[in-house]
Scaffold this motif. Sequence first.
Motif, PDB file in Angstrom:
ATOM      1  N   ASN A  10      92.054 -16.429  43.447  1.00 34.00           N
ATOM      2  CA  ASN A  10      92.172 -15.719  44.731  1.00 34.00           C
ATOM      3  C   ASN A  10      91.868 -16.623  45.916  1.00 34.00           C
ATOM      4  O   ASN A  10      91.203 -16.217  46.860  1.00 34.00           O
ATOM      5  CB  ASN A  10      91.262 -14.492  44.765  1.00 34.00           C
ATOM      6  CG  ASN A  10      91.904 -13.288  44.128  1.00 34.00           C
ATOM      7  OD1 ASN A  10      92.984 -13.393  43.561  1.00 34.00           O
ATOM      8  ND2 ASN A  10      91.248 -12.153  44.216  1.00 34.00           N
ATOM      9  N   ARG A  15      89.851 -19.060  46.124  1.00 31.79           N
ATOM     10  CA  ARG A  15      88.468 -19.535  46.160  1.00 31.79           C
ATOM     11  C   ARG A  15      88.219 -20.457  44.972  1.00 31.79           C
ATOM     12  O   ARG A  15      88.856 -20.327  43.940  1.00 31.79           O
ATOM     13  CB  ARG A  15      87.495 -18.357  46.122  1.00 31.79           C
ATOM     14  CG  ARG A  15      87.696 -17.449  47.324  1.00 31.79           C
ATOM     15  CD  ARG A  15      86.834 -16.212  47.318  1.00 31.79           C
ATOM     16  NE  ARG A  15      86.517 -15.783  45.983  1.00 31.79           N
ATOM     17  CZ  ARG A  15      85.381 -15.185  45.641  1.00 31.79           C
ATOM     18  NH1 ARG A  15      84.488 -14.918  46.541  1.00 31.79           N
ATOM     19  NH2 ARG A  15      85.149 -14.809  44.410  1.00 31.79           N
ATOM     20  N   ALA A  33      90.248  -9.791  39.420  1.00 31.13           N
ATOM     21  CA  ALA A  33      89.574  -9.966  40.697  1.00 31.13           C
ATOM     22  C   ALA A  33      89.690  -8.703  41.534  1.00 31.13           C
ATOM     23  O   ALA A  33      90.709  -8.015  41.517  1.00 31.13           O
ATOM     24  CB  ALA A  33      90.172 -11.142  41.448  1.00 31.13           C
ATOM     25  N   HIS A  34      88.612  -8.399  42.232  1.00 32.97           N
ATOM     26  CA  HIS A  34      88.604  -7.288  43.183  1.00 32.97           C
ATOM     27  C   HIS A  34      87.948  -7.789  44.459  1.00 32.97           C
ATOM     28  O   HIS A  34      86.739  -8.042  44.474  1.00 32.97           O
ATOM     29  CB  HIS A  34      87.840  -6.089  42.619  1.00 32.97           C
ATOM     30  CG  HIS A  34      87.842  -4.914  43.544  1.00 32.97           C
ATOM     31  ND1 HIS A  34      88.908  -4.059  43.634  1.00 32.97           N
ATOM     32  CD2 HIS A  34      86.923  -4.463  44.420  1.00 32.97           C
ATOM     33  CE1 HIS A  34      88.633  -3.131  44.531  1.00 32.97           C
ATOM     34  NE2 HIS A  34      87.439  -3.349  45.011  1.00 32.97           N
ATOM     35  N   GLU A  35      88.757  -7.964  45.494  1.00 34.60           N
ATOM     36  CA  GLU A  35      88.309  -8.527  46.762  1.00 34.60           C
ATOM     37  C   GLU A  35      87.616  -9.869  46.493  1.00 34.60           C
ATOM     38  O   GLU A  35      88.242 -10.784  46.001  1.00 34.60           O
ATOM     39  CB  GLU A  35      87.443  -7.520  47.512  1.00 34.60           C
ATOM     40  CG  GLU A  35      88.241  -6.276  47.900  1.00 34.60           C
ATOM     41  CD  GLU A  35      87.401  -5.178  48.495  1.00 34.60           C
ATOM     42  OE1 GLU A  35      86.174  -5.320  48.615  1.00 34.60           O
ATOM     43  OE2 GLU A  35      87.990  -4.138  48.842  1.00 34.60           O
ATOM     44  N   SER A  36      86.324 -10.010  46.746  1.00 34.27           N
ATOM     45  CA  SER A  36      85.662 -11.300  46.533  1.00 34.27           C
ATOM     46  C   SER A  36      84.897 -11.345  45.213  1.00 34.27           C
ATOM     47  O   SER A  36      84.153 -12.281  44.959  1.00 34.27           O
ATOM     48  CB  SER A  36      84.704 -11.584  47.695  1.00 34.27           C
ATOM     49  OG  SER A  36      83.672 -10.624  47.704  1.00 34.27           O
ATOM     50  N   GLU A  37      85.072 -10.342  44.366  1.00 32.48           N
ATOM     51  CA  GLU A  37      84.345 -10.268  43.099  1.00 32.48           C
ATOM     52  C   GLU A  37      85.274 -10.575  41.937  1.00 32.48           C
ATOM     53  O   GLU A  37      86.458 -10.254  41.982  1.00 32.48           O
ATOM     54  CB  GLU A  37      83.758  -8.863  42.935  1.00 32.48           C
ATOM     55  CG  GLU A  37      82.853  -8.456  44.071  1.00 32.48           C
ATOM     56  CD  GLU A  37      82.528  -6.964  44.042  1.00 32.48           C
ATOM     57  OE1 GLU A  37      83.321  -6.176  43.489  1.00 32.48           O
ATOM     58  OE2 GLU A  37      81.483  -6.604  44.586  1.00 32.48           O
ATOM     59  N   TYR A  49      85.983  -4.682  34.724  1.00 30.35           N
ATOM     60  CA  TYR A  49      86.804  -4.271  35.850  1.00 30.35           C
ATOM     61  C   TYR A  49      87.321  -2.846  35.620  1.00 30.35           C
ATOM     62  O   TYR A  49      87.280  -2.000  36.507  1.00 30.35           O
ATOM     63  CB  TYR A  49      87.981  -5.227  36.036  1.00 30.35           C
ATOM     64  CG  TYR A  49      88.901  -4.836  37.167  1.00 30.35           C
ATOM     65  CD1 TYR A  49      88.650  -5.253  38.465  1.00 30.35           C
ATOM     66  CD2 TYR A  49      90.019  -4.042  36.939  1.00 30.35           C
ATOM     67  CE1 TYR A  49      89.486  -4.897  39.519  1.00 30.35           C
ATOM     68  CE2 TYR A  49      90.860  -3.677  37.979  1.00 30.35           C
ATOM     69  CZ  TYR A  49      90.596  -4.109  39.263  1.00 30.35           C
ATOM     70  OH  TYR A  49      91.414  -3.735  40.293  1.00 30.35           O
ATOM     71  N   TYR A  86      86.469  -0.025  38.212  1.00 27.65           N
ATOM     72  CA  TYR A  86      87.531   0.356  39.135  1.00 27.65           C
ATOM     73  C   TYR A  86      88.681   1.126  38.489  1.00 27.65           C
ATOM     74  O   TYR A  86      89.567   1.593  39.189  1.00 27.65           O
ATOM     75  CB  TYR A  86      88.097  -0.886  39.836  1.00 27.65           C
ATOM     76  CG  TYR A  86      87.066  -1.605  40.658  1.00 27.65           C
ATOM     77  CD1 TYR A  86      86.600  -1.066  41.849  1.00 27.65           C
ATOM     78  CD2 TYR A  86      86.539  -2.813  40.227  1.00 27.65           C
ATOM     79  CE1 TYR A  86      85.635  -1.717  42.598  1.00 27.65           C
ATOM     80  CE2 TYR A  86      85.572  -3.473  40.979  1.00 27.65           C
ATOM     81  CZ  TYR A  86      85.128  -2.912  42.157  1.00 27.65           C
ATOM     82  OH  TYR A  86      84.177  -3.556  42.893  1.00 27.65           O
ATOM     83  N   ARG A 145      89.064   8.386  45.912  1.00 28.24           N
ATOM     84  CA  ARG A 145      89.172   7.388  46.970  1.00 28.24           C
ATOM     85  C   ARG A 145      90.523   7.508  47.639  1.00 28.24           C
ATOM     86  O   ARG A 145      91.538   7.679  46.982  1.00 28.24           O
ATOM     87  CB  ARG A 145      89.004   5.990  46.390  1.00 28.24           C
ATOM     88  CG  ARG A 145      87.602   5.734  45.876  1.00 28.24           C
ATOM     89  CD  ARG A 145      87.536   4.371  45.279  1.00 28.24           C
ATOM     90  NE  ARG A 145      88.283   4.427  44.017  1.00 28.24           N
ATOM     91  CZ  ARG A 145      88.380   3.442  43.168  1.00 28.24           C
ATOM     92  NH1 ARG A 145      87.829   2.299  43.417  1.00 28.24           N
ATOM     93  NH2 ARG A 145      89.047   3.572  42.054  1.00 28.24           N
ATOM     94  N   THR A 168      93.689   6.077  49.028  1.00 26.06           N
ATOM     95  CA  THR A 168      94.414   4.833  48.794  1.00 26.06           C
ATOM     96  C   THR A 168      95.415   4.543  49.883  1.00 26.06           C
ATOM     97  O   THR A 168      96.011   3.487  49.906  1.00 26.06           O
ATOM     98  CB  THR A 168      95.170   4.891  47.452  1.00 26.06           C
ATOM     99  OG1 THR A 168      96.095   5.980  47.516  1.00 26.06           O
ATOM    100  CG2 THR A 168      94.219   5.064  46.301  1.00 26.06           C
TER     101      THR A 168
END
Length: 189
Positions: A26, A28, A51-55, A62, A66, A86, A88
């Motif tokens: 991602n 990074r 990956a989820h955002e910065s995690e 996961y 999520y 949530r 979306t």
Amino acid sequence: MPNLGGGAKCAACEKTAYHAEEIQCNGRSFHKTCFICMSCRKGLDSTTVAAHESEIYCKSCYGKKYGPKGYGYGQGAGALSSDPPRHTGLQPQESKPRPASSNPSENKSSQKFGCSDRCPRCSKAVYAAEKVMGAGKPWHKTCFRCALCGKSLESTNVTDKDGELYCKVCYAKNFGPKGFGLGNAAMLD
């Protein structure tokens, strides 16, 4: 002071990750030893990372965090979610009305869960966990029995006639060839 080694900062430990030990995900950089699941701490690679955002997580963690929640999603009834849904940002699709069923025994749960297979013996919905195929139709495991003697059937001893199931013995007695030398005495006048 400029970084002369040519490495980037590790997103996990914030130390320099040089090219030889760097993994990118991602956009990074991570050290190979820092590229681990944030929940279970299991080592990751390009096929197991989610990956989820910065995690970053292993696919199992996961999914637990999520993924869909509730009975039937591999987590059991102990993981039912009472969290509010949530948002979306997606608009719900308008569904086309289902045609009315001509079968009065169709219950609401089969409509709700999209089950269209019906057992020919009991006329109830057949779900994947209990489905056995025979004579080109889905049957419950408990209904997959000989129509005459009630013996439980398997793929090795099942025969069918006119959509009904029989064990090989009952089928031979009732529908097999008859005559002298075939197990039935020939009637001579």
